[in-house]
Design an enzyme around this catalytic site. Sequence first.
Site, PDB file in Angstrom:
ATOM      1  N   HIS A  26       0.823  -1.225   0.000  1.00  0.00           N
ATOM      2  CA  HIS A  26       0.000   0.000   0.000  1.00  0.00           C
ATOM      3  C   HIS A  26       0.851   1.267   0.000  1.00  0.00           C
ATOM      4  O   HIS A  26       0.331   2.365  -0.195  1.00  0.00           O
ATOM      5  CB  HIS A  26      -0.936   0.026   1.204  1.00  0.00           C
ATOM      6  CG  HIS A  26      -1.978  -1.041   1.184  1.00  0.00           C
ATOM      7  ND1 HIS A  26      -2.880  -1.177   0.154  1.00  0.00           N
ATOM      8  CD2 HIS A  26      -2.253  -2.065   2.046  1.00  0.00           C
ATOM      9  CE1 HIS A  26      -3.674  -2.213   0.382  1.00  0.00           C
ATOM     10  NE2 HIS A  26      -3.303  -2.779   1.525  1.00  0.00           N
ATOM     11  N   ASP A  41      -4.386 -12.829   3.221  1.00  0.00           N
ATOM     12  CA  ASP A  41      -5.668 -12.390   3.786  1.00  0.00           C
ATOM     13  C   ASP A  41      -6.843 -12.750   2.871  1.00  0.00           C
ATOM     14  O   ASP A  41      -7.986 -12.389   3.141  1.00  0.00           O
ATOM     15  CB  ASP A  41      -5.661 -10.888   4.145  1.00  0.00           C
ATOM     16  CG  ASP A  41      -4.933 -10.024   3.144  1.00  0.00           C
ATOM     17  OD1 ASP A  41      -4.614 -10.513   2.048  1.00  0.00           O
ATOM     18  OD2 ASP A  41      -4.690  -8.840   3.457  1.00  0.00           O
TER      19      ASP A  41
HETATM   20  N1  Q9C Z   1     -12.412  -2.972   8.062  1.00  0.00           N
HETATM   21  C1  Q9C Z   1      -2.467  -5.222   4.095  1.00  0.00           C
HETATM   22  O1  Q9C Z   1      -3.094  -6.257   3.971  1.00  0.00           O
HETATM   23  N2  Q9C Z   1      -7.988  -1.363   6.927  1.00  0.00           N
HETATM   24  N3  Q9C Z   1      -3.059  -4.090   4.508  1.00  0.00           N
HETATM   25  C2  Q9C Z   1      -9.109  -2.113   6.489  1.00  0.00           C
HETATM   26  C3  Q9C Z   1     -11.241  -3.110   7.222  1.00  0.00           C
HETATM   27  C4  Q9C Z   1      -6.802  -1.382   6.111  1.00  0.00           C
HETATM   28  C5  Q9C Z   1      -4.450  -4.062   4.847  1.00  0.00           C
HETATM   29  C6  Q9C Z   1     -10.223  -2.040   7.489  1.00  0.00           C
HETATM   30  C7  Q9C Z   1      -6.362  -2.724   5.629  1.00  0.00           C
HETATM   31  C8  Q9C Z   1      -4.951  -2.700   5.123  1.00  0.00           C
HETATM   32  C9  Q9C Z   1      -1.009  -5.179   3.817  1.00  0.00           C
HETATM   33 ZN    ZN Z   2      -4.223  -7.082   2.549  1.00  0.00          ZN
END
Ligand code: Q9C
Ligand code: ZN
Length: 341
Positions: free
Chosen positions: A159, A284
Amino acid sequence: MLTIYSDSHRLQHGRSELIDGTLKPCFETPSRADMVLAAVRQRDLGDVVHPRRHGLEPILRVHDEGYVRFLETAWQRWSEMGRDYDALPKMWQIRRLREAVPEHVEGQLCYYSMDCGTPITAGTWQAATASVDVALTGADRLIGGERAAFALTRPPGHHAARDYCGGYCFFNNAAIAAQALRDHGMHRVAVLDVDYHHGNGTQDIFYHRSDVLFLSIHGDPRTEYPFFLGFADEKGDGEGLGYNFNFPLAAGSCVSTWFFALDCALEQIARFGAEALVVSLGVDTFEGDPISRFQLGTPDFVTLGARLAALKLPTLFCLEGGYAVGPIGDNVVNVLAGFEA
Ligand code: Q9C
Ligand code: ZN
């Protein structure tokens, strides 16, 4: 397969992120990397080595210098103001606000952040630079002729864009490694992002380029983070037109839909004529992930590894997301074992 790992990841240990209006304990925790390392050892994946230091030069090949200097100094400047809690932004440089970089550390924190879930702490700089070194040491192995390597990168990276952090990411480990492969004579490099979330940072970094192909399979940004990027009509710009592929899938999509998108992505990588592959390996996509909504089961990750191996390319795996901490090790090592089988 060789694993590159550094204990310095522990220095990134944020207390909380803003979720649904409240500060909740961070999902992106040191225990994630501990569990992955334990599975690497338990399942005898291969040797585990420490990274070599690479300095700031390879980071500055893809990140903005002002942003890098901000990260380097942020915690000290923040704590000098008497603050001992994690630094999180509380506003953004939205439409019609001034675009100049603020001078104050708090203004810079807002300017250089994408969200309110990516805390800067006392150890963030050290952990994030060590994570880059892990990825770069993996890239070194590919340059040296090795078939594959696993960079156990934490904090994750996909990100993080040229000049902002977000989504638990500070430096874009996979993009920095891909650039290093380019700088060491590999002419065409593909970056395939299989994390549940769109790899907005990697897309941002390579969007205008035709020497690095970027492909991402992810939850549809119409309902999923990061909302503002990752749509199917983002195909690259200028020289880069035709070298960016997004495969957004509806939240809740089934396993066969996901693997169909993977086949489409692999076909593009083969067509491109990549000399090396960097995989942004988020798990994920797992059915039990607490913040994501795909349905891959633990055995499906073996299949993923096997499909990637069929490309027959030198391959660097960089760890990204995956928040079901109990199963994260088996899910990740299943990909790597499936690749080697
Ligand atoms: N309710 C990575 O997997 N927040 N980042 C999401 C969901 C951000 C994930 C909230 C998720 C970032 C590297
Ligand atoms: Zn992710």
